[in-house]
Design a protein around this motif. Structure first.
Motif, PDB file in Angstrom:
ATOM      1  N   LEU A 164       0.842  -1.217   0.000  1.00 19.91           N
ATOM      2  CA  LEU A 164       0.000   0.000   0.000  1.00 19.91           C
ATOM      3  C   LEU A 164       0.869   1.257   0.000  1.00 19.91           C
ATOM      4  CD1 LEU A 164      -2.940  -0.917   2.400  1.00 19.91           C
ATOM      5  CD2 LEU A 164      -3.114  -0.269  -0.009  1.00 19.91           C
ATOM      6  N   THR A 165       1.961   1.220   0.752  1.00 20.35           N
ATOM      7  CA  THR A 165       2.865   2.379   0.795  1.00 20.35           C
ATOM      8  C   THR A 165       3.446   2.642  -0.597  1.00 20.35           C
ATOM      9  OG1 THR A 165       3.432   1.726   3.028  1.00 20.35           O
ATOM     10  CG2 THR A 165       4.856   3.367   2.012  1.00 20.35           C
ATOM     11  N   VAL A 166       3.906   1.574  -1.249  1.00 17.80           N
ATOM     12  CA  VAL A 166       4.476   1.721  -2.595  1.00 17.80           C
ATOM     13  C   VAL A 166       3.415   2.262  -3.546  1.00 17.80           C
ATOM     14  CG1 VAL A 166       5.415   0.446  -4.573  1.00 17.80           C
ATOM     15  CG2 VAL A 166       6.179  -0.102  -2.268  1.00 17.80           C
ATOM     16  N   ALA A 167       2.206   1.708  -3.479  1.00 18.07           N
ATOM     17  CA  ALA A 167       1.138   2.118  -4.390  1.00 18.07           C
ATOM     18  C   ALA A 167       0.801   3.596  -4.200  1.00 18.07           C
ATOM     19  CB  ALA A 167      -0.096   1.255  -4.152  1.00 18.07           C
ATOM     20  N   ARG A 168       0.690   4.019  -2.944  1.00 19.05           N
ATOM     21  CA  ARG A 168       0.346   5.428  -2.666  1.00 19.05           C
ATOM     22  C   ARG A 168       1.454   6.352  -3.170  1.00 19.05           C
ATOM     23  NH1 ARG A 168      -0.446   4.019   2.878  1.00 19.05           N
ATOM     24  NH2 ARG A 168      -2.442   2.985   3.114  1.00 19.05           N
ATOM     25  N   GLU A 169       2.702   5.964  -2.899  1.00 19.76           N
ATOM     26  CA  GLU A 169       3.830   6.812  -3.338  1.00 19.76           C
ATOM     27  C   GLU A 169       3.852   6.949  -4.852  1.00 19.76           C
ATOM     28  OE1 GLU A 169       7.331   5.108  -1.667  1.00 19.76           O
ATOM     29  OE2 GLU A 169       6.963   5.961   0.321  1.00 19.76           O
ATOM     30  N   ARG A 170       3.674   5.801  -5.537  1.00 21.47           N
ATOM     31  CA  ARG A 170       3.694   5.833  -7.003  1.00 21.47           C
ATOM     32  C   ARG A 170       2.541   6.679  -7.541  1.00 21.47           C
ATOM     33  NH1 ARG A 170       5.009  -0.270  -9.247  1.00 21.47           N
ATOM     34  NH2 ARG A 170       7.019  -0.511  -8.233  1.00 21.47           N
ATOM     35  N   ALA A 171       1.355   6.506  -6.938  1.00 28.18           N
ATOM     36  CA  ALA A 171       0.178   7.261  -7.401  1.00 28.18           C
ATOM     37  C   ALA A 171       0.399   8.747  -7.211  1.00 28.18           C
ATOM     38  CB  ALA A 171      -1.066   6.802  -6.640  1.00 28.18           C
ATOM     39  N   SER A 172       0.970   9.116  -6.084  1.00 27.92           N
ATOM     40  CA  SER A 172       1.197  10.524  -5.782  1.00 27.92           C
ATOM     41  C   SER A 172       2.237  11.114  -6.756  1.00 27.92           C
ATOM     42  CB  SER A 172       1.649  10.626  -4.326  1.00 27.92           C
ATOM     43  OG  SER A 172       2.296  11.817  -4.104  1.00 27.92           O
ATOM     44  N   PHE A 173       3.333  10.385  -6.973  1.00 27.61           N
ATOM     45  CA  PHE A 173       4.392  10.857  -7.878  1.00 27.61           C
ATOM     46  C   PHE A 173       3.852  11.020  -9.299  1.00 27.61           C
ATOM     47  CE2 PHE A 173       7.717   9.925 -10.983  1.00 27.61           C
ATOM     48  CZ  PHE A 173       8.657  10.877 -10.651  1.00 27.61           C
ATOM     49  N   LEU A 174       3.132   9.994  -9.770  1.00 29.54           N
ATOM     50  CA  LEU A 174       2.638  10.016 -11.148  1.00 29.54           C
ATOM     51  C   LEU A 174       1.567  11.080 -11.346  1.00 29.54           C
ATOM     52  CD1 LEU A 174       2.507   6.153 -11.664  1.00 29.54           C
ATOM     53  CD2 LEU A 174       3.964   7.729 -12.944  1.00 29.54           C
ATOM     54  N   SER A 175       0.715  11.269 -10.339  1.00 30.96           N
ATOM     55  CA  SER A 175      -0.337  12.292 -10.458  1.00 30.96           C
ATOM     56  C   SER A 175       0.285  13.680 -10.548  1.00 30.96           C
ATOM     57  CB  SER A 175      -1.284  12.233  -9.259  1.00 30.96           C
ATOM     58  OG  SER A 175      -1.962  11.015  -9.254  1.00 30.96           O
ATOM     59  N   LYS A 176       1.380  13.905  -9.795  1.00 32.02           N
ATOM     60  CA  LYS A 176       2.038  15.221  -9.814  1.00 32.02           C
ATOM     61  C   LYS A 176       2.738  15.470 -11.138  1.00 32.02           C
ATOM     62  CE  LYS A 176       3.182  15.740  -4.981  1.00 32.02           C
ATOM     63  NZ  LYS A 176       4.244  15.341  -4.075  1.00 32.02           N
ATOM     64  N   ASN A 177       3.330  14.398 -11.699  1.00 28.67           N
ATOM     65  CA  ASN A 177       4.185  14.577 -12.872  1.00 28.67           C
ATOM     66  C   ASN A 177       3.542  14.173 -14.199  1.00 28.67           C
ATOM     67  OD1 ASN A 177       6.835  15.391 -11.562  1.00 28.67           O
ATOM     68  ND2 ASN A 177       6.279  13.556 -10.416  1.00 28.67           N
ATOM     69  N   GLY A 178       2.331  13.680 -14.154  1.00 30.67           N
ATOM     70  CA  GLY A 178       1.697  13.251 -15.408  1.00 30.67           C
ATOM     71  C   GLY A 178       0.389  13.981 -15.654  1.00 30.67           C
ATOM     72  N   LYS A 179      -0.321  13.515 -16.711  1.00 25.20           N
ATOM     73  CA  LYS A 179      -1.577  14.177 -17.069  1.00 25.20           C
ATOM     74  C   LYS A 179      -2.758  13.585 -16.299  1.00 25.20           C
ATOM     75  CE  LYS A 179      -0.103  14.816 -21.852  1.00 25.20           C
ATOM     76  NZ  LYS A 179      -0.228  14.252 -23.192  1.00 25.20           N
ATOM     77  N   ASN A 180      -2.614  12.325 -15.922  1.00 23.88           N
ATOM     78  CA  ASN A 180      -3.770  11.642 -15.328  1.00 23.88           C
ATOM     79  C   ASN A 180      -3.772  11.742 -13.805  1.00 23.88           C
ATOM     80  OD1 ASN A 180      -3.825  10.886 -17.941  1.00 23.88           O
ATOM     81  ND2 ASN A 180      -4.086   8.698 -17.551  1.00 23.88           N
ATOM     82  N   LYS A 181      -4.978  11.472 -13.267  1.00 23.91           N
ATOM     83  CA  LYS A 181      -5.082  11.355 -11.812  1.00 23.91           C
ATOM     84  C   LYS A 181      -5.076   9.857 -11.491  1.00 23.91           C
ATOM     85  CE  LYS A 181      -7.720  12.978  -7.852  1.00 23.91           C
ATOM     86  NZ  LYS A 181      -7.352  11.823  -7.080  1.00 23.91           N
ATOM     87  N   PHE A 182      -4.065   9.419 -10.799  1.00 26.23           N
ATOM     88  CA  PHE A 182      -3.901   7.991 -10.563  1.00 26.23           C
ATOM     89  C   PHE A 182      -4.692   7.540  -9.329  1.00 26.23           C
ATOM     90  CE2 PHE A 182      -0.721   8.889 -13.559  1.00 26.23           C
ATOM     91  CZ  PHE A 182      -0.426   7.720 -14.205  1.00 26.23           C
ATOM     92  N   THR A 183      -5.196   6.316  -9.423  1.00 25.92           N
ATOM     93  CA  THR A 183      -6.042   5.778  -8.352  1.00 25.92           C
ATOM     94  C   THR A 183      -5.402   4.518  -7.759  1.00 25.92           C
ATOM     95  OG1 THR A 183      -7.884   6.367  -9.803  1.00 25.92           O
ATOM     96  CG2 THR A 183      -8.432   5.077  -7.844  1.00 25.92           C
ATOM     97  N   VAL A 184      -5.440   4.424  -6.443  1.00 23.16           N
ATOM     98  CA  VAL A 184      -5.071   3.157  -5.797  1.00 23.16           C
ATOM     99  C   VAL A 184      -6.379   2.438  -5.490  1.00 23.16           C
ATOM    100  CG1 VAL A 184      -4.022   2.065  -3.781  1.00 23.16           C
ATOM    101  CG2 VAL A 184      -2.966   4.094  -4.804  1.00 23.16           C
ATOM    102  N   TYR A 185      -6.576   1.294  -6.116  1.00 21.50           N
ATOM    103  CA  TYR A 185      -7.841   0.572  -5.998  1.00 21.50           C
ATOM    104  C   TYR A 185      -7.665  -0.649  -5.097  1.00 21.50           C
ATOM    105  CZ  TYR A 185     -12.044  -1.966  -7.541  1.00 21.50           C
ATOM    106  OH  TYR A 185     -13.246  -2.634  -7.592  1.00 21.50           O
ATOM    107  N   GLY A 186      -8.587  -0.798  -4.137  1.00 19.71           N
ATOM    108  CA  GLY A 186      -8.582  -2.014  -3.321  1.00 19.71           C
ATOM    109  C   GLY A 186      -8.103  -1.829  -1.897  1.00 19.71           C
ATOM    110  N   GLU A 187      -7.832  -0.560  -1.534  1.00 23.76           N
ATOM    111  CA  GLU A 187      -7.281  -0.332  -0.191  1.00 23.76           C
ATOM    112  C   GLU A 187      -8.315  -0.664   0.897  1.00 23.76           C
ATOM    113  OE1 GLU A 187      -5.470   3.474   0.155  1.00 23.76           O
ATOM    114  OE2 GLU A 187      -4.966   3.204   2.273  1.00 23.76           O
ATOM    115  N   ASN A 188      -9.533  -0.141   0.728  1.00 23.42           N
ATOM    116  CA  ASN A 188     -10.529  -0.298   1.796  1.00 23.42           C
ATOM    117  C   ASN A 188     -11.755  -1.117   1.408  1.00 23.42           C
ATOM    118  OD1 ASN A 188      -9.060   1.355   3.643  1.00 23.42           O
ATOM    119  ND2 ASN A 188      -9.695   3.121   2.435  1.00 23.42           N
ATOM    120  N   ILE A 189     -12.009  -1.283   0.112  1.00 24.63           N
ATOM    121  CA  ILE A 189     -13.240  -1.981  -0.282  1.00 24.63           C
ATOM    122  C   ILE A 189     -13.210  -3.453   0.129  1.00 24.63           C
ATOM    123  CG2 ILE A 189     -13.932  -0.493  -2.204  1.00 24.63           C
ATOM    124  CD1 ILE A 189     -12.433  -2.378  -4.076  1.00 24.63           C
TER     125      ILE A 189
END
Lengths: 251, 276
Positions: A164-189
């Motif tokens: 989860l830590t890796v996923a959140r970090e990657r999502a945050s980095f990619l969202s800041k530096n890319g065009k898309n808004k990245f989602t981490v799916y499956g954390e709480n559902i």
């Protein structure tokens, strides 16, 4: 400790090594597949195919092709496990949800209870069949075969907290530096999935339900509400039987 | 989407619900008229036979008899299929006892033995409770899934119960030719069952419409082939037309036949549309 897998869409190249490795390790047979107009092969999971790569084409200006490696999500609140009448679906201490072939009756209840439509019938043995997260490998200190075979690191395996830590970090980095808004799916559902997805789009683009519904057996509301309404109907019908059959009521 | 539960399961739900319905009707007929009638004796036997056929279909679907035994090796309170299997077993045992007690032939000594343990009325009342459980469970079983059409409302248990009892009365009305009193009273009870069934269908559709609107998953029950089977078969042939024919005082065996056909189509449409 609960383990999890990360399926990172941004790194998957659609090589299908994971599919092959899954078949080899779990002794699943090759199947005849059909071309349904896409490069996806096979087009759906089956009793012999526990893992497949989804090919997803999106258009935002340029056409964009992304790949999602997909299998059982090993839910925290596993609907299949809740409804299984013979306790054939079990969970290892590492969090892998697996089917005990010796106990499964092939009643197909789990097939109708999975919100992701993952379990399928193994036509040869006529029992339910699905990914077991290579529970035998994990028990021996190895990672699942698909994660081992992945050449790009699109499939990662480790403790759920670490994943989860890796996923959140990657999502945050990619969202800041890319065009898309990245989602981490499956954390709480569904009590937290055992497979976490890093997605460059909304989950529904990848045919992942945004709010997957656990079968009501997990929270038991439907059993009570259905039984309660059934009981009211039974009382009305009992009164109806009395009114119809009572002595002297034949006229 | 694949259809996992097919015709065998539809037939199982239909026959098991009807077996419960026949027992319910026969037992209450005896109970409220204060006598053990011929029609109810026939009813107990038919109920038991239908149950055996239903279990046979279940075993066919599982492919091996030993797998049905597996169900009996575990009890899981949170799984309606597990609880239902035990209900099926207890209903079957009680039903067999009832058949023995009412038997005039080889089973009579066994029936006398059971009568020494408890009076017939006790077996009848236990059987009624189990028959309500059996008919309701066929609906509850479907509701404990992630299929929207099955799980979105709390009405499937009541719907299959009312429909199962209505089928039970109709089967007895079909086979009975001489007992004028039962023919008259049974018809009256059938009409009550049909009105209850139609009311539950109304609430079921209302709950689906309010909860999901024209959402594709639920619309499958109201459009296309399944719409035709559900509305034309389950509702019109299975309830509305028989109610109107009963009110008009029409005699004969047409109404029971329509109810049985409609009840089967109702289950077929709900089970298949739910898996699309």
């Amino acid at each position: 400790m609960r383990y999890a897998m990360l399926n990172d869409v941004t790194r998957c190249i659609g090589c299908r090594s994971c599919q092959v490795a899954c078949k080899q390790w779990n002794d699943r047979k090759a199947e005849k597949t059909k071309n349904v107009g896409t490069f996806e092969n096979p087009f759906e999971l089956s009793g012999q195919t526990w893992k497949r790569v989804k090919f997803v084409e999106t258009e935002k200006g340029d056409a964009n092709w992304s790949f999602l490696t997909y299998q059982c999500n090993h839910c925290g609140d596993a609907g299949c496990m809740a409804v299984c009448p013979t306790n054939a679906i079990k969970r290892t201490k590492e969090g892998a949800v697996y089917i005990d072939e010796k106990i499964c009756t092939g009643c197909k209840y789990c097939l109708n209870a999975c919100p992701f439509h993952i379990p399928h019938i193994d036509e040869e043995k006529h029992i339910a069949s699905k990914c077991n997260l290579c529970a035998d490998r994990i028990a021996s200190g190895l990672m699942p075969s698909c994660a081992k075979a992945c050449p790009t690191g699109a499939i990662m395996f480790g403790s759920r907290d670490y994943i989860l830590t890796v996923a959140r970090e990657r999502a945050s980095f990619l969202s800041k530096n890319g065009k898309n808004k990245f989602t981490v799916y499956g954390e709480n559902i569904l009590g937290g999935l055992g497979v976490i997805y890093l997605l460059p789009d909304a989950p529904e683009v990848y045919a992942l339900p945004e709010r997957p519904k656990a079968p009501p057996a997990v929270n038991f509301v439907n059993v009570f509400s259905n039984s309660f309404v059934g009981l009211i109907a039974a009382l009305i019908l009992t009164f109806g039987a009395y009114a119809s059959f009572k002595k002297g009521g034949e006229k | 989407m694949n259809v996992h539960w097919g015709l065998l399961v539809v037939l199982y739900l239909f026959l098991a619900g009807m077996a419960g319905g026949i027992y319910f009707t026969a037992s209450f007929y005896d109970f409220f008229t204060g006598q053990r009638t011929n029609i109810s004796k026939k009813g107990y036997t038919i109920s038991f036979v239908l149950l055996l056929v239903a279990v046979f279909l279940l075993i066919l679907d599982l492919e091996r008899p030993s797998r049905f035994v597996h169900m009996m090796l575990a009890y899981k309170f949170f799984s309606p299929m597990s609880v239902g299997s035990w209900g099926l077993l207890f209903f079957g045992l009680n039903s067999f006892i009832t058949v023995c007690i009412n038997s005039e032939g080889a089973l009579k000594p066994l029936g006398d033995f059971f009568l020494r343990i408890a009076p017939f009325r006790i077996y009848g009342l236990v059987g009624v409770a189990l028959s309500v459980f059996l008919s309701t469970y066929t609906g509850v079983l479907l509701s404990e899934t992630t299929r929207t059409l099955w799980s979105a409302t709390p009405f499937l248990g009541a719907l299959f119960l009312a429909s199962g009892i209505s089928c039970g009365v109709c089967l007895l009305l079909l086979i009975e030719k001489e007992d004028e009193v039962f023919l008259k009273q049974g018809k009256r009870f059938d009409n009550i069952c049909l009105v209850v069934e139609l009311s539950v269908i109304f609430f079921y559709i209302l709950a689906l419409t309010i909860g999901y609107g024209p959402y594709a998953e639920t619309s499958k029950l109201f459009t296309g082939l399944y719409g035709l089977l559900f509305i034309g078969g389950g509702i019109l042939i299975g309830t509305v037309i028989p109610i109107l024919m009963n009110i008009a005082g029409m005699k004969g065996k047409v109404v029971p036949v329509l109810v049985l056909v409609g009840a089967f189509l109702l289950r077929y449409a709900i089970v298949y549309a739910g898996q699309q």
